[in-house]
Design an enzyme around this catalytic site. Structure first.
Site, short mmCIF file in Angstrom:
data_model
loop_
_atom_site.label_atom_id
_atom_site.label_comp_id
_atom_site.label_asym_id
_atom_site.label_seq_id
_atom_site.Cartn_x
_atom_site.Cartn_y
_atom_site.Cartn_z
N GLU A 1 0.81 -1.23 0.00
CA GLU A 1 0.00 0.00 0.00
C GLU A 1 0.84 1.27 0.00
O GLU A 1 1.69 1.47 0.86
CB GLU A 1 -0.93 0.02 1.22
CG GLU A 1 -1.84 1.24 1.25
CD GLU A 1 -2.89 1.19 2.33
OE1 GLU A 1 -3.63 2.17 2.48
OE2 GLU A 1 -2.97 0.15 3.03
N LYS B 1 -8.46 -1.01 0.93
CA LYS B 1 -9.48 -1.38 1.91
C LYS B 1 -10.45 -2.35 1.23
O LYS B 1 -11.05 -2.03 0.21
CB LYS B 1 -10.22 -0.13 2.40
CG LYS B 1 -11.17 -0.37 3.54
CD LYS B 1 -10.45 -0.90 4.76
CE LYS B 1 -9.43 0.05 5.34
NZ LYS B 1 -8.77 -0.50 6.54
#
Length: 402
Positions: free
Chosen positions: A211, A227
Site C-alpha cells: 500500500e 481497503k
C-alpha cells in the site's frame, strides 16, 4: 554527522539488502551517512525534527515543488534516505493519543537513515539456515477479546462517534539467530511494493506492504488506499466486487484520504484517478484506489507528514475520533505496524503503509494485522481476516531448511 542533540545516534554498520522503496539504481551501492532516531516521550515535535534533518541533507524539498531543482550530490553527499514514522509518532504529530506502549519498545517511533554512495561493496554477510530459530506465536489477545473489540467499535459507530475504525491485533514469538535474513524474505512476497528491511542497534523492521501512503514528485501528490479483502480465488474476486459492505468501507477511506490531501493541496486539485481496483497480495484480493493532488505553494515536509500520518486506511474516520477508539480498545501499541516507511530523495518521496510488516527486538519477532470495522462488520469474520493477512508474513519468517 549533523549535530542535533541527543536524538542523533552514531552511524551503525550498513546491513545488506535494499530498504523499502529504495530506487533500484541505489541497491548495493550505498552506505549510511547519518541517522536520526526518536521515541514517543522524547523532546521535540517529530514532524519538525524529520523536516529539519532531511532539509539539512537537501532531501525531500524537490518532491513538493516543481520549480525546485536540487543540486547533484557531490562525492560523499546524501543521495537519499529511508524514513520510518510509527503510528504512535503520527498520532503525536496531530495531537491524538499515541495508544498503549509498543510491545517492541526497542524500535524507535521515528527513524531517518541518510545514505551516500560508497566506493566498494561491504563484505558479504550471511547466516546458516540453522542459525535461525522461531518459537510458537503468542497473540496479545484471544480471538474472543479481538471479537469483543470489534463489537465495541460497532457500538461506537452506532452512537455516531465514528463511521469506521481499524482494529489491529498483535502476535509475537521468541527467536534466536540473526533476524535480518528472515525479515528480508518478506520483501520477496508477491505484491510487496514496499519490500525491504530497516535495521538499528538491537532492532529491525521487515516490510512486505502493497500500500502506497504517499508518492510525491514535481509537486504532484498521490496516495493509493487499500481497503477490502477476500481470498485470491475467482469466487473471492467476485465477492469483493459485489460486496456493498466492502465498497462502502472503501469509499469512506477514499473520502478520508481526499480530505487529508486537501489540507496540503492547491485548491481544487484533489481528484480520484481510479476507484476500487482489485489487486492481489499473496493469496488475497484487495481493493485499491488512487487519489492525487498538486501540492500547495510553500508546502513543507512537516505539514505534509501531519496531513497523512497516521495513515487513514489503518485508522478510520473521522481520524481523531478513530484514534481515541484505537487507544481505548487495542491491548498493545502498534509498534512498527500501521505507520509509514519508504524513501526520500532530493526530488522524490515514496512512502508505504507498514501493513504486512514485522519487527524484531532483542528477543522476539512482532507482527501486527487487523481490518476496518463498519456497522455491518461481523466480529468473527474480522478476526479471521486479520489472521489471513498475517499468515503469509508469519510463514515467510519461519525457519527454512537446506
Amino acid at each position: 554527522m549533523m549535530e542535533n542533540g541527543p536524538l542523533v545516534v552514531e552511524t551503525l554498520p550498513y546491513r545488506p539488502g535494499p530498504a523499502p522503496a529504495m530506487p533500484s539504481t541505489h541497491i548495493d551501492s550505498l552506505a549510511e551517512l547519518d541517522r536520526l532516531e526518536w521515541h514517543v516521550g522524547q523532546p521535540g515535535d517529530p514532524a519538525d525534527l524529520v523536516e529539519r534533518f532531511l532539509t539539512g541533507h537537501r532531501l525531500g524539498a524537490g518532491a513538493l515543488h516543481p520549480t525546485h531543482r536540487p543540486p547533484t550530490p557531490a562525492g560523499g553527499a546524501a543521495v537519499g534516505a529511508t524514513l520510518f514514522v510509527s503510528a504512535a509518532a503520527g498520532a503525536t504529530m496531530i495531537g491524538a493519543p499515541p495508544g498503549p506502549p509498543s510491545p517492541a519498545a526497542a524500535v524507535p517511533d521515528v527513524v531517518v537513515v541518510v545514505y551516500r554512495h560508497r566506493p566498494a561493496p561491504p563484505p558479504a554477510a550471511g547466516t546458516r539456515p540453522a542459525d535461525w530459530w522461531l518459537g510458537p506465536w503468542q497473540p496479545s489477545w484471544t480471538p474472543r477479546a479481538h471479537a469483543a473489540a470489534v463489537t465495541a467499535a460497532r457500538t461506537a459507530i452506532g452512537r455516531g462517534d465514528i463511521y469506521q475504525v481499524n482494529v489491529v491485533g498483535h502476535t509475537s514469538a521468541r527467536y534466536t539467530g540473526d533476524p535480518v535474513p528472515a525479515l528480508t524474505r518478506l520483501g520477496r512476497l508477491p505484491g510487496a511494493r514496499y519490500g525491504g528491511v530497516l535495521t538499528g542497534d538491537g532492532w529491525a523492521i521487515g516490510c512486505a506492504s502493497p500500500e502506497t501512503l504517499l508518492e510525491a514528485r514535481g509537486g504532484r501528490l498521490l496516495t493509493r488506499p487499500i481497503k477490502g479483502t477476500r481470498p485470491a480465488t475467482d469466487t473471492g474476486r467476485a465477492q469483493l466486487l459485489a460486496s456493498a459492505k466492502e465498497r462502502a468501507e472503501h469509499i469512506m477511506i477514499v473520502d478520508l484520504e481526499r480530505n487529508d490531501l486537501a489540507r496540503v493541496a492547491a485548491t481544487g486539485s484533489v481528484r480520484v484517478d481510479e476507484l476500487y481496483r482489485i489487486r492481489r497480495w499473496c493469496d488475497l484480493w484487495q481493493a485499491e484506489s488512487t487519489v492525487s493532488a498538486h501540492a500547495a505553494d510553500g508546502l513543507g515536509l512537516a505539514d505534509l507528514l501531519r496531513a497523512i500520518c497516521p495513515p487513514g486506511s489503518v485508522t478510520g474516520t473521522p481520524k481523531l475520533s478513530a484514534l481515541h477508539q484505537i487507544a481505548a480498545h487495542e491491548p498493545v501499541g502498534r509498534g512498527a505496524g500501521m505507520g509509514a516507511l519508504g524513501w526520500v530523495g532530493p526530488d522524490h518521496i515514496d512512502l508505504g503503509v507498514t501493513i504486512r510488516t514485522a519487527a524484531t527486538d532483542g528477543e522476539r519477532v512482532h507482527v501486527w494485522a487487523g481490518g476496518g470495522i463498519t456497522w455491518d462488520s461481523d466480529p468473527d469474520a474480522e478476526v479471521a481476516e486479520a489472521a489471513a493477512k498475517s499468515g503469509p508474513v508469519r510463514a515467510a519468517l519461519a525457519p527454512t531448511t537446506g
